[in-house]
Design a protein around this motif. Structure first.
Motif, PDB file in Angstrom:
ATOM      1  N   LEU A  12       0.805  -1.213   0.000  1.00 17.06           N
ATOM      2  CA  LEU A  12       0.000   0.000   0.000  1.00 17.06           C
ATOM      3  C   LEU A  12       0.841   1.267   0.000  1.00 17.06           C
ATOM      4  O   LEU A  12       1.895   1.342   0.615  1.00 17.06           O
ATOM      5  CB  LEU A  12      -0.924   0.005   1.219  1.00 17.06           C
ATOM      6  N   ARG A  13       0.339   2.267  -0.701  1.00 19.30           N
ATOM      7  CA  ARG A  13       0.954   3.585  -0.770  1.00 19.30           C
ATOM      8  C   ARG A  13      -0.137   4.632  -0.589  1.00 19.30           C
ATOM      9  O   ARG A  13      -1.306   4.357  -0.848  1.00 19.30           O
ATOM     10  CB  ARG A  13       1.618   3.799  -2.141  1.00 19.30           C
ATOM     11  N   ASP A 120     -12.879  -3.737 -10.907  1.00 20.84           N
ATOM     12  CA  ASP A 120     -11.592  -3.469 -10.258  1.00 20.84           C
ATOM     13  C   ASP A 120     -11.751  -2.309  -9.283  1.00 20.84           C
ATOM     14  O   ASP A 120     -12.636  -1.461  -9.448  1.00 20.84           O
ATOM     15  CB  ASP A 120     -10.526  -3.120 -11.299  1.00 20.84           C
ATOM     16  N   VAL A 121     -10.896  -2.268  -8.269  1.00 24.92           N
ATOM     17  CA  VAL A 121     -10.853  -1.147  -7.337  1.00 24.92           C
ATOM     18  C   VAL A 121      -9.407  -0.652  -7.298  1.00 24.92           C
ATOM     19  O   VAL A 121      -8.474  -1.430  -7.102  1.00 24.92           O
ATOM     20  CB  VAL A 121     -11.358  -1.531  -5.932  1.00 24.92           C
ATOM     21  N   ARG A 130      -3.214   0.181  -6.580  1.00 26.18           N
ATOM     22  CA  ARG A 130      -2.807  -0.240  -7.919  1.00 26.18           C
ATOM     23  C   ARG A 130      -1.572  -1.129  -7.946  1.00 26.18           C
ATOM     24  O   ARG A 130      -1.348  -1.853  -8.916  1.00 26.18           O
ATOM     25  CB  ARG A 130      -2.613   0.990  -8.815  1.00 26.18           C
ATOM     26  N   GLU A 131      -0.760  -1.098  -6.894  1.00 24.39           N
ATOM     27  CA  GLU A 131       0.411  -1.981  -6.841  1.00 24.39           C
ATOM     28  C   GLU A 131       0.042  -3.393  -6.398  1.00 24.39           C
ATOM     29  O   GLU A 131       0.849  -4.321  -6.523  1.00 24.39           O
ATOM     30  CB  GLU A 131       1.466  -1.404  -5.892  1.00 24.39           C
ATOM     31  N   LEU A 132      -1.138  -3.578  -5.889  1.00 18.48           N
ATOM     32  CA  LEU A 132      -1.573  -4.909  -5.472  1.00 18.48           C
ATOM     33  C   LEU A 132      -1.799  -5.802  -6.681  1.00 18.48           C
ATOM     34  O   LEU A 132      -2.227  -5.338  -7.741  1.00 18.48           O
ATOM     35  CB  LEU A 132      -2.885  -4.822  -4.704  1.00 18.48           C
ATOM     36  N   PRO A 133      -1.563  -7.099  -6.558  1.00 20.19           N
ATOM     37  CA  PRO A 133      -1.961  -8.015  -7.632  1.00 20.19           C
ATOM     38  C   PRO A 133      -3.480  -8.011  -7.783  1.00 20.19           C
ATOM     39  O   PRO A 133      -4.216  -7.749  -6.830  1.00 20.19           O
ATOM     40  CB  PRO A 133      -1.432  -9.374  -7.154  1.00 20.19           C
ATOM     41  N   TYR A 187      -2.121  -2.920 -11.455  1.00 17.93           N
ATOM     42  CA  TYR A 187      -2.945  -2.148 -12.378  1.00 17.93           C
ATOM     43  C   TYR A 187      -2.051  -1.113 -13.051  1.00 17.93           C
ATOM     44  O   TYR A 187      -1.502  -0.225 -12.391  1.00 17.93           O
ATOM     45  CB  TYR A 187      -4.078  -1.469 -11.620  1.00 17.93           C
ATOM     46  N   SER A 188      -1.908  -1.215 -14.371  1.00 23.26           N
ATOM     47  CA  SER A 188      -1.023  -0.322 -15.109  1.00 23.26           C
ATOM     48  C   SER A 188      -1.824   0.540 -16.073  1.00 23.26           C
ATOM     49  O   SER A 188      -2.699   0.028 -16.793  1.00 23.26           O
ATOM     50  CB  SER A 188       0.013  -1.134 -15.905  1.00 23.26           C
TER      51      SER A 188
END
Length: 210
Positions: A12-13, A120-121, A130-133, A187-188
């Motif tokens: 998390l960020r 998606d969230v 967004r860095e989470l799988p 998520y890119s």
């Protein structure tokens, strides 16, 4: 509301303010294997729902603000107990058979009936996810919309091994096709090979792109 598992912490960020859509890559073959999941492609408009406190805004893929256009989605977002989130999905009008009706959506005569097919969230509770799988983002999304009011519903998904069979079933039902996604990827923004779209070649959506 207990919306993130404890093992999310390393990923998390703080939430960034700018969000851009991840876009699928067109393909002719549905990918297979345990690294993929598959979702039915609903025929609608791509939409991002952003809630900050008592404010909800809806943005299209081209950056248009359609907040006033789809009041049912806004109402559903405001009824959620969570005050801060960003959801990616598809704005759709569903027929009595549960199939999305693009002509009804595009006509503008059914704006009050438009719902969000959420898949998606991107942010939750002030945290950038967004860095989470994808598999963990899906867990967050299900918890966020658990017991949700009408106006938003979670996109179901199936494991990679049955992708070809699922695509065949979607075509027989006259649906648009399938979107396959790598379950282990972040998520890119922009076009991504981790999201693959295979269209039903007999569907009207083959002749247009929104």
């Amino acid at each position: 509301m207990g919306s993130r598992p404890r093992d999310f912490t390393p990923y998390l960020r703080p939430m960034r303010t700018a969000f851009e859509f991840c876009l699928p890559t067109a393909a002719n073959v549905v990918p297979a294997g345990p690294d993929w999941i598959h979702e039915i492609k609903y025929d609608g408009y791509r939409l991002r729902v952003e809630r900050q406190g008592k404010t909800v805004r809806l943005f299209t893929r081209n950056g248009h603000d359609w907040t006033k256009r789809f009041p049912w989605i806004v109402e559903a977002a405001l009824k959620n107990r969570e005050q801060h989130f960003v959801i990616d999905g598809e704005a759709v009008v569903l027929g009595v058979d549960g199939v999305s009706d693009f002509d009804a959506l595009h006509s503008r005569r059914h704006d009050n009936e438009v719902q969000l097919y959420a898949f998606d969230v991107l942010a939750l509770g002030g945290e950038d996810l967004r860095e989470l799988p994808l598999s963990l983002r899906k867990t967050n999304l299900a918890r966020l919309l658990r017991g949700r009011p009408d106006g938003m519903f979670v996109a179901p998904f199936e494991p990679g091994e049955i992708g070809t069979e699922l695509f065949g079933a979607a075509c027989r039902l006259g649906l648009e096709g399938l979107v396959s996604k790598r379950r282990d990827r972040r998520y890119s923004a922009g076009r991504s090979k981790d999201w693959v779209k295979v269209k039903n070649r007999t569907h009207p959506a083959m002749d247009r792109e929104f």
